[in-house]
Scaffold this motif. Structure first.
Motif, mmCIF file in Angstrom:
data_model
loop_
_atom_site.group_PDB
_atom_site.id
_atom_site.type_symbol
_atom_site.label_atom_id
_atom_site.label_comp_id
_atom_site.label_asym_id
_atom_site.label_seq_id
_atom_site.Cartn_x
_atom_site.Cartn_y
_atom_site.Cartn_z
ATOM 1 N N ASP A 131 0.819 -1.215 0.000
ATOM 2 C CA ASP A 131 0.000 0.000 0.000
ATOM 3 C C ASP A 131 0.853 1.265 0.000
ATOM 4 O O ASP A 131 0.448 2.296 -0.544
ATOM 5 N N ASP A 132 2.034 1.168 0.593
ATOM 6 C CA ASP A 132 2.902 2.338 0.682
ATOM 7 C C ASP A 132 3.756 2.522 -0.567
ATOM 8 O O ASP A 132 3.971 3.644 -1.023
ATOM 9 N N LEU A 133 4.235 1.419 -1.132
ATOM 10 C CA LEU A 133 5.195 1.553 -2.230
ATOM 11 C C LEU A 133 4.559 1.488 -3.617
ATOM 12 O O LEU A 133 5.202 1.841 -4.605
ATOM 13 N N ALA A 134 3.323 1.054 -3.692
ATOM 14 C CA ALA A 134 2.642 0.995 -4.985
ATOM 15 C C ALA A 134 1.344 1.787 -4.898
ATOM 16 O O ALA A 134 0.346 1.301 -4.370
ATOM 17 N N ARG A 135 1.384 2.988 -5.417
ATOM 18 C CA ARG A 135 0.212 3.856 -5.361
ATOM 19 C C ARG A 135 -0.236 4.222 -6.765
ATOM 20 O O ARG A 135 0.594 4.464 -7.647
ATOM 21 N N ASN A 136 -1.552 4.257 -6.936
ATOM 22 C CA ASN A 136 -2.120 4.607 -8.249
ATOM 23 C C ASN A 136 -1.546 3.722 -9.356
ATOM 24 O O ASN A 136 -1.216 4.195 -10.445
ATOM 25 N N HIS A 137 -1.407 2.428 -9.037
ATOM 26 C CA HIS A 137 -0.936 1.430 -10.011
ATOM 27 C C HIS A 137 0.476 1.716 -10.506
ATOM 28 O O HIS A 137 0.848 1.320 -11.613
ATOM 29 N N SER A 138 1.273 2.394 -9.693
ATOM 30 C CA SER A 138 2.648 2.702 -10.064
ATOM 31 C C SER A 138 3.548 2.554 -8.842
ATOM 32 O O SER A 138 3.170 2.948 -7.732
ATOM 33 N N VAL A 139 4.727 1.982 -9.035
ATOM 34 C CA VAL A 139 5.648 1.721 -7.926
ATOM 35 C C VAL A 139 6.597 2.892 -7.739
ATOM 36 O O VAL A 139 7.184 3.401 -8.705
ATOM 37 N N ASP A 140 6.738 3.328 -6.494
ATOM 38 C CA ASP A 140 7.734 4.343 -6.130
ATOM 39 C C ASP A 140 8.977 3.600 -5.658
ATOM 40 O O ASP A 140 9.011 3.075 -4.541
ATOM 41 N N LYS A 141 9.986 3.554 -6.506
ATOM 42 C CA LYS A 141 11.183 2.764 -6.215
ATOM 43 C C LYS A 141 11.830 3.158 -4.899
ATOM 44 O O LYS A 141 12.359 2.300 -4.178
ATOM 45 N N GLU A 142 11.792 4.430 -4.549
ATOM 46 C CA GLU A 142 12.469 4.871 -3.330
ATOM 47 C C GLU A 142 11.803 4.322 -2.066
ATOM 48 O O GLU A 142 12.414 4.345 -1.000
ATOM 49 N N ARG A 143 10.590 3.841 -2.194
ATOM 50 C CA ARG A 143 9.890 3.321 -1.016
ATOM 51 C C ARG A 143 10.119 1.815 -0.784
ATOM 52 O O ARG A 143 9.618 1.265 0.200
ATOM 53 N N ILE A 144 10.861 1.180 -1.668
ATOM 54 C CA ILE A 144 11.024 -0.277 -1.506
ATOM 55 C C ILE A 144 12.180 -0.632 -0.573
ATOM 56 O O ILE A 144 12.246 -1.754 -0.071
ATOM 57 N N TRP A 145 13.074 0.319 -0.298
ATOM 58 C CA TRP A 145 14.273 -0.028 0.459
ATOM 59 C C TRP A 145 13.988 -0.288 1.934
ATOM 60 O O TRP A 145 14.552 -1.238 2.512
ATOM 61 N N ALA A 146 13.133 0.520 2.551
ATOM 62 C CA ALA A 146 12.892 0.375 3.997
ATOM 63 C C ALA A 146 12.355 -1.002 4.359
ATOM 64 O O ALA A 146 12.891 -1.657 5.276
ATOM 65 N N PRO A 147 11.315 -1.517 3.692
ATOM 66 C CA PRO A 147 10.838 -2.855 4.059
ATOM 67 C C PRO A 147 11.866 -3.950 3.795
ATOM 68 O O PRO A 147 11.945 -4.931 4.546
ATOM 69 N N LEU A 148 12.682 -3.763 2.748
ATOM 70 C CA LEU A 148 13.699 -4.775 2.465
ATOM 71 C C LEU A 148 14.816 -4.749 3.510
ATOM 72 O O LEU A 148 15.329 -5.803 3.913
ATOM 73 N N ALA A 149 15.173 -3.556 3.966
ATOM 74 C CA ALA A 149 16.174 -3.459 5.032
ATOM 75 C C ALA A 149 15.645 -4.102 6.302
ATOM 76 O O ALA A 149 16.378 -4.811 7.012
ATOM 77 N N ALA A 150 14.365 -3.869 6.598
ATOM 78 C CA ALA A 150 13.756 -4.458 7.794
ATOM 79 C C ALA A 150 13.709 -5.984 7.709
ATOM 80 O O ALA A 150 13.705 -6.671 8.737
ATOM 81 N N ALA A 151 13.698 -6.513 6.481
ATOM 82 C CA ALA A 151 13.693 -7.971 6.289
ATOM 83 C C ALA A 151 15.094 -8.566 6.373
ATOM 84 O O ALA A 151 15.262 -9.780 6.227
ATOM 85 N N GLY A 152 16.102 -7.708 6.603
ATOM 86 C CA GLY A 152 17.465 -8.198 6.792
ATOM 87 C C GLY A 152 18.320 -8.221 5.550
ATOM 88 O O GLY A 152 19.384 -8.847 5.538
ATOM 89 N N LEU A 153 17.891 -7.522 4.497
ATOM 90 C CA LEU A 153 18.672 -7.502 3.254
ATOM 91 C C LEU A 153 19.822 -6.500 3.345
ATOM 92 O O LEU A 153 19.692 -5.443 3.964
ATOM 93 N N ASP A 154 20.929 -6.850 2.729
ATOM 94 C CA ASP A 154 22.055 -5.932 2.556
ATOM 95 C C ASP A 154 21.697 -5.045 1.362
ATOM 96 O O ASP A 154 21.779 -5.480 0.199
ATOM 97 N N LEU A 155 21.321 -3.795 1.615
ATOM 98 C CA LEU A 155 20.805 -2.941 0.554
ATOM 99 C C LEU A 155 21.855 -2.584 -0.491
ATOM 100 O O LEU A 155 21.545 -2.494 -1.683
ATOM 101 N N ALA A 156 23.077 -2.366 -0.068
ATOM 102 C CA ALA A 156 24.128 -2.029 -1.033
ATOM 103 C C ALA A 156 24.320 -3.174 -2.024
ATOM 104 O O ALA A 156 24.396 -2.954 -3.243
ATOM 105 N N GLN A 157 24.382 -4.388 -1.509
ATOM 106 C CA GLN A 157 24.530 -5.554 -2.388
ATOM 107 C C GLN A 157 23.282 -5.742 -3.241
ATOM 108 O O GLN A 157 23.362 -6.063 -4.433
ATOM 109 N N LEU A 158 22.124 -5.528 -2.632
ATOM 110 C CA LEU A 158 20.856 -5.682 -3.337
ATOM 111 C C LEU A 158 20.788 -4.746 -4.543
ATOM 112 O O LEU A 158 20.446 -5.160 -5.657
ATOM 113 N N LYS A 159 21.106 -3.467 -4.325
ATOM 114 C CA LYS A 159 21.026 -2.487 -5.410
ATOM 115 C C LYS A 159 22.001 -2.825 -6.533
ATOM 116 O O LYS A 159 21.690 -2.637 -7.717
#
Length: 217
Positions: A131-159
């Motif tokens: 609901d936060d990262l996909a609004r009006n049928h469009s994804v806001d890429k900048e909003r995907i990092w926080a939930p992934l970090a909370a899931a334990g992902l290494d964001l630098a490696q992920l990107k």
């Protein structure tokens, strides 16, 4: 030769020709159907497709999904419940159909998370934050990092991994297979290669139950 005899002979020749042409046409149709079935089987499951459940399960449930799709999110726990209720009998195979604008970035993040051994954790994190990262049928890429970090992902490696060419190839292949199978919306389900007769949770349950019953005979 009498006219009547000539007529009979001509009729027999015409009938033989018709039957031969009909047999040839039916043979061609069967060959084309077999070829199409082979193409469809290949298009359903690829070596790269993420899967969950018993590899030898009698029922293979293929889902073409979009991480930004609300209905896909609603079906995810229902499918897990179905698998839990039929232990060892259902294998879930996921295929990507990122039809929403920007949802290819979510798919890339999932594939990059798989390299860190956290595919399903990333999946559940992104669905929970949909609901936060996909609004009006469009994804806001900048909003995907926080939930992934909370899931334990290494964001630098992920990107870094998200930009890998093989991840782009996975997305392209799945979209091509979706087109081959005439998938135009998500989620789209195939149960042992059979599409749903009509869309709905009850219809999915019924088709899965039918395939499980077949395997038990």
């Amino acid at each position: 030769m009498k006219p009547k005899t000539l007529f009979i002979v001509a009729a027999i020749v015409l009938l033989s020709g018709f039957l031969a042409a009909s047999a040839f046409y039916q043979s061609q149709q069967r060959e084309q159907a077999a070829q199409q079935a082979s193409v469809n089987r290949e298009a359903l499951v690829r070596m790269h497709s993420p899967a969950l459940g018993n590899p030898n399960a009698p029922v293979v449930l293929v889902e073409f999904f979009d991480p930004a799709c609300e209905t896909c999110r609603a079906f995810y726990p229902l499918i897990k419940e179905m698998m839990a209720a039929n232990p060892g009998k259902i294998r879930l195979v996921l295929r990507y159909a990122p039809f929403h604008a920007g949802s290819d970035q979510l798919v890339a993040a999932l594939e990059a998370a798989r390299r860190q051994g956290k595919y399903w954790e990333a999946m559940e994190a992104l669905l929970a934050a949909q609901d936060d990262l996909a609004r009006n049928h469009s994804v806001d890429k900048e909003r995907i990092w926080a939930p992934l970090a909370a899931a334990g992902l290494d964001l630098a490696q992920l990107k870094s991994d998200m930009a890998a060419p093989d991840i782009a190839n996975v997305i392209a292949q799945d979209l091509a297979d979706a087109q081959t199978l005439q998938v135009r919306k998500t989620p789209e389900f195939f149960v042992n290669g059979r599409p749903l007769p009509s869309f709905g949770h009850a219809q999915l349950q019924a088709l899965v139950a039918e395939e499980i019953a077949k395997a038990s005979r």
